[in-house]
Design a protein around this motif. Sequence first.
Motif, short mmCIF file in Angstrom:
data_model
loop_
_atom_site.label_atom_id
_atom_site.label_comp_id
_atom_site.label_asym_id
_atom_site.label_seq_id
_atom_site.Cartn_x
_atom_site.Cartn_y
_atom_site.Cartn_z
N ARG A 193 -0.77 122.66 106.25
CA ARG A 193 -1.62 122.31 105.11
C ARG A 193 -1.01 122.85 103.82
NH1 ARG A 193 -7.51 124.38 105.83
NH2 ARG A 193 -7.88 122.32 106.76
N LYS A 194 -0.55 124.09 103.85
CA LYS A 194 0.07 124.69 102.66
C LYS A 194 1.37 123.97 102.29
CE LYS A 194 -1.84 129.37 103.21
NZ LYS A 194 -1.53 130.80 103.23
N LEU A 195 2.15 123.60 103.30
CA LEU A 195 3.40 122.90 103.04
C LEU A 195 3.14 121.55 102.37
CD1 LEU A 195 6.54 123.21 103.66
CD2 LEU A 195 6.12 121.58 105.52
N LYS A 196 2.13 120.84 102.86
CA LYS A 196 1.80 119.53 102.27
C LYS A 196 1.32 119.69 100.83
CE LYS A 196 -0.22 116.31 104.61
NZ LYS A 196 -1.21 115.57 105.44
N LYS A 197 0.65 120.77 100.53
CA LYS A 197 0.22 121.02 99.15
C LYS A 197 1.43 121.24 98.25
CE LYS A 197 -2.87 123.91 96.34
NZ LYS A 197 -3.82 125.06 96.34
N MET A 198 2.44 121.91 98.79
CA MET A 198 3.65 122.18 98.04
C MET A 198 4.54 120.94 97.93
SD MET A 198 6.32 125.32 98.77
CE MET A 198 5.02 126.55 98.65
N TYR A 199 4.52 120.12 99.00
CA TYR A 199 5.34 118.90 99.04
C TYR A 199 4.42 117.71 99.36
CZ TYR A 199 9.22 122.22 99.46
OH TYR A 199 10.12 123.23 99.26
N PRO A 200 3.76 117.17 98.36
CA PRO A 200 2.74 116.14 98.63
C PRO A 200 3.27 114.87 99.26
CG PRO A 200 2.50 117.07 96.41
CD PRO A 200 3.80 117.57 96.95
N HIS A 201 4.58 114.66 99.21
CA HIS A 201 5.12 113.42 99.79
C HIS A 201 5.17 113.47 101.32
CE1 HIS A 201 8.76 115.95 99.96
NE2 HIS A 201 9.14 115.15 100.93
N ILE A 202 5.10 114.64 101.91
CA ILE A 202 5.26 114.76 103.37
C ILE A 202 4.00 114.31 104.10
CG2 ILE A 202 5.53 116.40 105.28
CD1 ILE A 202 7.42 118.01 103.59
N LYS A 203 4.21 113.51 105.14
CA LYS A 203 3.13 113.14 106.06
C LYS A 203 3.36 113.88 107.38
CE LYS A 203 1.54 110.02 103.18
NZ LYS A 203 0.29 110.25 102.43
N VAL A 204 2.27 114.29 108.01
CA VAL A 204 2.36 115.03 109.27
C VAL A 204 1.68 114.21 110.37
CG1 VAL A 204 1.79 117.16 110.50
CG2 VAL A 204 2.39 117.24 108.07
N ILE A 205 2.37 114.04 111.46
CA ILE A 205 1.86 113.27 112.60
C ILE A 205 1.79 114.20 113.82
CG2 ILE A 205 2.22 111.24 114.05
CD1 ILE A 205 4.01 110.14 111.79
#
Length: 541
Positions: free
Chosen positions: A256-268
């Motif tokens: 969750r923190k990583l996605k906030k830092m890198y909003p382009h990343i999608k996690v599956i």
Amino acid sequence: MKRSFRRALWVGAVVALTAATAPMASAFGAGSVTTTFTKVQDWGTGHETRVTITNGSDATVATWRIEFDLPSGTSISSSWDADVTRSGNHYVAVKKSWAGGLAPGASFSWGYNGAGAYRAPLNCTINGAPCGGGTPPPTTAPPTTTPPTTAPPTTPPPTTPPPTTTPPDPNGKKVVGYFAQWGVYARNYHVKNIHTSGSASKLTHILYAFGNTTGGRCTIGDSYADYEKAYTAADSVDGVADTWDQPLRGSFNQLRKLKKMYPHIKVIWSFGGWTWSGGFTQAAQNPAAFADSCYRLVEDPRWADVFDGIDVDWEYPNACGLTCDSSGPNAFKNVVSALRARFGSGNLVTAAITADGSNGGKIDATDYAGAATHLNWIMPMTYDYFGAFNAQGPTAPHSPLTSYPGIPQQGFWSDAAIQKLKSKGIPANKLLLGIGFYGRGWTGVTQTAPGGTATGPAPGTYEQGIEDYKVLKNSCPATGTIAGTAYAKCGSNWWSYDTPATIGGKMTYAKNQGLGGAFFWELSGDTGNGELIGAIKGGLG
């Protein structure tokens, strides 16, 4: 294809956020070679910058050297896809040895993470010429490190249009990497490492491996690693420690923190893998119930914002993996169809599948083409073809791109799988090429070339017969290539693995075939500065 707990893919498009360019370029014949610095992200205490070199000349640029100064209060903390050195506030970036020449009209990007808020570089030159284009200064000009009497403005003049934000390209090449949940134990590889290695800026999707499949349902794989483990400030993505009463901890909260830092990343969230695929057989008996259980787990309110979809890693439908399945050729299609119906069009539904291109092999055992209509993309696992699971050999590269004289099994190479899947009607842009960030090896080998006999698996850090690229590049450097991949013999040990150079060749193949991108197993096998993912991103760019 025996790699324990493996394989999953992530897709997405790299988002270029606020753009800010500094004047940069150089002339090599007619036209100029220019360099731009783009602010990808700025979180106040740090930032990410993408540097793009564009060859606007009429000749190939064999090499490049960029020099620039950073204003006081900002500095480079890590970089990727270029060799960067520093002297005070002055930086020099030169081309990596694996990066090829830059053809007329072509571009190449490298990047860095910086300390402090983003500020545009000053006094930039590329191969001695101004980064914004033009000719090198006369010999009487002061060195580029000496500031002019009147400093140029660090912001564009009012007449310059404001920088624009580039939306993600829906047709862009996907760079999908697996994050193995058990890596947080002996490997000491955490979500934070995706950030500090520079890999996060290159990924479009992360596959979190794995969720389990038991009782015809999707279930948690490892609750401690997934959402219970408390992270210290030092190991946390954003430097903030978990608290004892925090609703969500573990890798899920770190993602969750990583996605906030890198909003382009999608996690599956990937379910199954070598060890946990057995439950798919029961799932196939009631696909709708299975899909509903998966949706409820992935969309659990505690972590619904973390995941952008589900990945199916069934090894192997209507065939044998760790266990054998006899659900029939339609079982896989029925399961992914039910998942698409339950998850809807707004979520990603993907699958990692066999790469057995032999006649009558695993690809032929299942209606993968019928399933493809329900999937965003498919990841044939084009690695693990050969290895010390056949202890006496013959030695063979585990991820050959093409066939070669003496290959132990027909159809066991990447192009065979890609062509078979395309011939069944699966669109090329729904296929991703698989890359292993590890090698497979034998011991007791006397022959340097492939095809030698062996006495068993070579020693490995975590598992016999397997070793990470980051170890092999130093302990047994590649000395030969065959079928688009590399190998080496060190003492009596024989290893095969991909290098930045062979990955570059595979990415050229992926582009020529019109594939949707590439995926890899798995992040912790790469070097601390993301050498292999850099080769994937650079090769697809």
